[in-house]
Enzyme design. Sequence first.
Site: not given
Lengths: 110, 306
Positions: B254, B197, B152, B245, B213, B264
């Site tokens: 990251y 996501h 993503h 997260h 990112h 990431e």
Amino acid sequence: MGHRITVDNAGESFECPPEKSLLSGMESQSKKAIAVGCRGGGCGYCKIRILSGEFETKKMSVKFVTHEEQAQGFALSCRVFPRSDMSVIAIEEIQSGNPYAKKNVTSKIS
Amino acid sequence: MKKGVMRTGHIQIRVLDLDEGLAHYRDRLGLLEMDRDDTRVFLKGWTECDKYSVVLREADEAGMDFLGFKVDSDARLDELRADLEAAGYATEELPAGDLPDCGRRITFVAGTGHRFELYADKVSTGRHGVGHHNPEAWPEDLKGMKATRFDHALLYGEDLASVYTLFTDVLGFWLSEQAMDGEERIAQFFTCSMKEHEIAFIKQEGNTGAFHHASFYLESWQDVLHAADIISMHDISLDIGPTRHGLTHGATIYFFDPSGNRNETFCGGDYFFPDHPVTTWDAEQLGKAVFYHTRELNERFLTVTT
């Protein structure tokens, strides 16, 4: 033996060997005079204006330092390698924290 | 997948030096070099079936050229193009072969200044090293972090409201997670699959077309720690992590490519079905939402983009 780098508007100075970028030299001495971003010439966070001294540069993003600005002495400190003692100005102010939380705290205080 | 958009399929990333960029994405992240043309290199993670998902292009600035979504049929491209035009987006069709081994693409620019595109066809080379017939568990020739796939992207911009309508109404994504500052949505995570996501946006006033990112999937927390070791071994610029997260609950690290584009690598986290409620984080909890353990945002993560 390093070169002495002075960040005029931060009242800070550090030694930086010629094989290190100004930003890397600063970080390796745990100084906080210039804001640290990507360290790769891409984000513009560590932008400086060079007042004096000799140096070499690696390619940096024109989105954050145009060719005109480079000619005026602007650069990203992660892409600047000292060849003499240097004097520079840091452009970004160093900040920290969650701006949304700050806003919330302020509204609670008032 | 309400309207045939299957997944985030490819991303073209600008790098300041192509050789340095390739060494990072191939030897450190562990992507596979699949092809080259005069100006670009094409790579993919080993589990990805289509020929490539990451395109590196040398340029005078870092950042993202475009992000492409794969749709389920060629006919969808015309349907979605008509819907985009009806919603006020100027679209353009790029012919098959403009990207090598990729079919025609419909390209447009969102209100945040990001260029997106839709495509239906790309040459499939199958899973690297194991194939699809009685496949072994994994190939033995992987490098570095052994990233399994491009997963993503997170983008920063100002006009999150128009992008919300674009992704939910026009492209048929679902909103999976959000962060709210009062009535204003300051972070929005969209999916069209079971992934939590496929693309996310965070509000940043005054910023246009900003790239936060590109994210790559790993199998386990041990693999995230292994990625952290690779970062130290090769003095790669670290942003933050390993950590977890709050948003999506993925375990993550990251770092930056040699041109300052943020990467990431992550594992785990939540999943999505269309009947799931939207997950909401309050803005004053944004520190915990982004970095679940330290519960503090660092300025760099919030503001540094290419």
